[in-house]
Design an enzyme around this catalytic site. Structure first.
Site, PDB file in Angstrom:
ATOM      1  N   LYS A 133       1.935 -16.730  36.990  1.00 41.85           N
ATOM      2  CA  LYS A 133       0.284 -15.801  36.926  1.00 41.85           C
ATOM      3  C   LYS A 133      -0.592 -16.716  36.084  1.00 41.85           C
ATOM      4  CE  LYS A 133       2.654 -11.042  36.258  1.00 41.85           C
ATOM      5  NZ  LYS A 133       2.501  -9.435  35.069  1.00 41.85           N
ATOM      6  N   LYS A 148      10.651 -10.831  43.594  1.00 40.58           N
ATOM      7  CA  LYS A 148      11.131  -9.676  42.950  1.00 40.58           C
ATOM      8  C   LYS A 148      10.065  -8.440  43.542  1.00 40.58           C
ATOM      9  CE  LYS A 148       8.860  -9.464  38.896  1.00 40.58           C
ATOM     10  NZ  LYS A 148       8.346  -8.995  37.924  1.00 40.58           N
ATOM     11  N   LYS A 199       4.290  -4.446  41.340  1.00 42.32           N
ATOM     12  CA  LYS A 199       3.833  -3.258  41.200  1.00 42.32           C
ATOM     13  C   LYS A 199       2.543  -4.114  41.912  1.00 42.32           C
ATOM     14  CE  LYS A 199       5.002  -0.868  36.674  1.00 42.32           C
ATOM     15  NZ  LYS A 199       4.622  -1.738  35.218  1.00 42.32           N
TER      16      LYS A 199
HETATM   17  P1  ATP Z   1       4.838  -6.685  37.920  1.00 40.37           P
HETATM   18  O1  ATP Z   1       5.829  -6.095  39.525  1.00 40.37           O
HETATM   19  O2  ATP Z   1       3.647  -6.318  38.160  1.00 40.37           O
HETATM   20  O3  ATP Z   1       4.737  -7.917  37.551  1.00 40.37           O
HETATM   21  P2  ATP Z   1       6.358  -4.699  36.354  1.00 40.37           P
HETATM   22  O4  ATP Z   1       7.148  -4.427  36.694  1.00 40.37           O
HETATM   23  O5  ATP Z   1       7.689  -6.576  36.763  1.00 40.37           O
HETATM   24  O6  ATP Z   1       4.958  -5.559  36.734  1.00 40.37           O
HETATM   25  P3  ATP Z   1       7.184  -3.867  34.084  1.00 40.37           P
HETATM   26  O7  ATP Z   1       6.018  -2.902  33.978  1.00 40.37           O
HETATM   27  O8  ATP Z   1       6.437  -4.328  32.313  1.00 40.37           O
HETATM   28  O9  ATP Z   1       6.251  -5.155  34.998  1.00 40.37           O
HETATM   29  O10 ATP Z   1       8.218  -3.697  34.017  1.00 40.37           O
HETATM   30  C1  ATP Z   1       9.089  -2.569  33.568  1.00 40.37           C
HETATM   31  C2  ATP Z   1      11.059  -3.007  33.308  1.00 40.37           C
HETATM   32  O11 ATP Z   1      10.760  -3.419  35.214  1.00 40.37           O
HETATM   33  C3  ATP Z   1      11.051  -4.313  32.673  1.00 40.37           C
HETATM   34  O12 ATP Z   1      12.226  -3.602  31.950  1.00 40.37           O
HETATM   35  C4  ATP Z   1      11.367  -4.792  33.674  1.00 40.37           C
HETATM   36  O13 ATP Z   1      11.679  -6.253  33.601  1.00 40.37           O
HETATM   37  C5  ATP Z   1      12.281  -4.796  34.966  1.00 40.37           C
HETATM   38  N1  ATP Z   1      11.691  -4.671  36.179  1.00 40.37           N
HETATM   39  C6  ATP Z   1      10.521  -5.046  37.312  1.00 40.37           C
HETATM   40  N2  ATP Z   1      10.469  -5.184  37.972  1.00 40.37           N
HETATM   41  C7  ATP Z   1      11.884  -5.444  37.983  1.00 40.37           C
HETATM   42  C8  ATP Z   1      12.755  -5.813  39.793  1.00 40.37           C
HETATM   43  N3  ATP Z   1      11.737  -5.796  40.606  1.00 40.37           N
HETATM   44  N4  ATP Z   1      14.425  -5.759  39.645  1.00 40.37           N
HETATM   45  C9  ATP Z   1      14.146  -5.250  38.400  1.00 40.37           C
HETATM   46  N5  ATP Z   1      13.504  -4.271  37.182  1.00 40.37           N
HETATM   47  C10 ATP Z   1      12.607  -4.662  37.456  1.00 40.37           C
END
Ligand code: ATP
Ligand code: LTN
Length: 326
Positions: free
Chosen positions: A111, A192, A195
């Site tokens: 980041k 991955k 969002k």
């Molecule tokens: P960003 O994608 O913007 O980095 P994020 O989606 O990782 O944000 P959070 O909202 O904090 O951030 O994630 C919520 C939950 O979803 C966490 O437990 C994270 O580990 C899980 N998560 C996020 N992305 C994935 C993914 N691609 N696959 C599986 N689990 C995920």
């Protein structure tokens, strides 16, 4: 009963990765655990946020928690900044963590990449996450695979304090789903699903319209072999789609491979669209019902009160063990 804690950032676009990696586990754990689910708004401001949008996104995530099946009668659902203990414990843990260990966090590295300077909060983000977890004497933390390193750091900080100050914290364990623990971006299966990615077709958001879901899946990157076979290393695109298929459609990889033997990616993708649309439809319906209701606000207020009652007890113990306050 073991205690569960987890959090999701209110940053919009909750996607299939969040659902399969985290939210789905939240629901499964409710029946035989004491669950606390948080909307971590203070984590969200580690990057700049528009205040009006942040407020809306907090309610979006809260409504989604309920829409996927989190039951406020069984679980506590609340907003992080409504419980002051998080910020308070964060400081105490900050004083017991090291810049060296924080510098090794891959999320911070990615980041802050290519930036001359980054917000301090982005650097100390995992310490606040450790505070969230330790504040509730948590036993189990269901999260996506991407959070493994942060959970390890939380355990390290807690163990360090238990050994050098006084036994204060429960050492938590991460709970990672094997299939679906990490859902990859549809347009680039080496990243991955996220969002914040610019391309909306890189993800399927839980509230996407059926047409958008269809478009994203049909466009998803695969390979030129045209054989539906699970092989993450050599065929990351189709393997990622198979993971989604497997979890949402309740089928093993072998069953999927057998079903599509002799067929191309087109047939597979068409079925995956149907499975995904059908899985998300009831979530969307429930979300629409609850998102603008007074009930939602009441649930969050009640959740904050219940969470606060637990956190006050932990903070009294922590302050006593550290010799803080009167
Ligand atoms: P960003 O994608 O913007 O980095 P994020 O989606 O990782 O944000 P959070 O909202 O904090 O951030 O994630 C919520 C939950 O979803 C966490 O437990 C994270 O580990 C899980 N998560 C996020 N992305 C994935 C993914 N691609 N696959 C599986 N689990 C995920
Ligand atoms: N860092 C997590 C969100 C998060 C969290 C937590 C998860 C903040 N505090 C406590 C579990 C427990 C993320 O980005 N997915």
């Amino acid at each position: 009963m073991k205690r569960v804690f987890s959090g999701v950032q209110p940053t919009g676009n909750i996607h299939l990765g969040n659902y399969l990696g985290a939210l789905k586990q939240f629901v499964e754990l409710q029946d035989d655990h004491e669950c606390i689910y948080c909307i971590v708004d203070m984590h969200a401001i580690t990057v700049p946020q528009n205040p009006k949008e942040l407020k809306e996104h907090i309610l979006d995530v809260a409504a989604l928690y309920l829409a996927v099946g989190v039951d406020p009668k069984k679980s506590i659902v609340f907003v992080q900044s409504d419980v002051p203990g998080h910020a308070e414990l964060n400081w105490i843990l900050t004083c017991n963590s090291y810049t060296g260990e924080l510098s090794r966090m891959t999320q911070f590295k990615s980041k802050s990449q290519n930036k001359e300077s980054a917000p301090t909060g982005l650097f100390t983000y995992p310490v606040l996450m450790a505070a969230d977890i330790l504040l509730y004497d948590t036993d189990v933390v269901p999260v996506g695979n991407d959070q493994k390193q942060h959970i390890e750091l939380c355990r390290d900080i807690a163990t360090r304090i238990n050994n050098t100050v006084k036994k204060t914290f429960v050492i938590p364990e991460g709970r990672f789903l094997k299939a679906g623990a990490r859902i990859m971006a549809l347009d680039d299966p080496t990243q991955k699903m996220s969002k914040s990615a610019a391309n909306v077709h890189s993800r399927i958001s839980l509230l996407d319209e059926p047409n958008k879901i269809k478009k994203s899946i049909m466009k998803a990157t695969t390979d030129s072999e045209g054989v539906v076979r699970y092989d993450v290393e050599n065929k990351p695109g189709i393997s990622n789609l198979m993971t989604i298929y497997s979890v949402l459609g309740n089928m093993s990889m072998e069953e999927i491979e057998a079903k599509y033997e002799g067929k191309g990616y087109g047939d597979f993708k068409k079925d995956l669209v149907e499975i995904t649309v059908n899985a998300l439809a009831p979530i969307k319906e429930r979300y629409e019902e609850i998102r603008h209701s007074d009930e939602l606000i009441e649930i969050l207020k009640d959740g904050a009160e219940r969470a606060n009652a637990i956190s006050v007890k932990t903070m009294a113990r922590v302050k006593k063990n550290f010799g803080l306050g009167l």
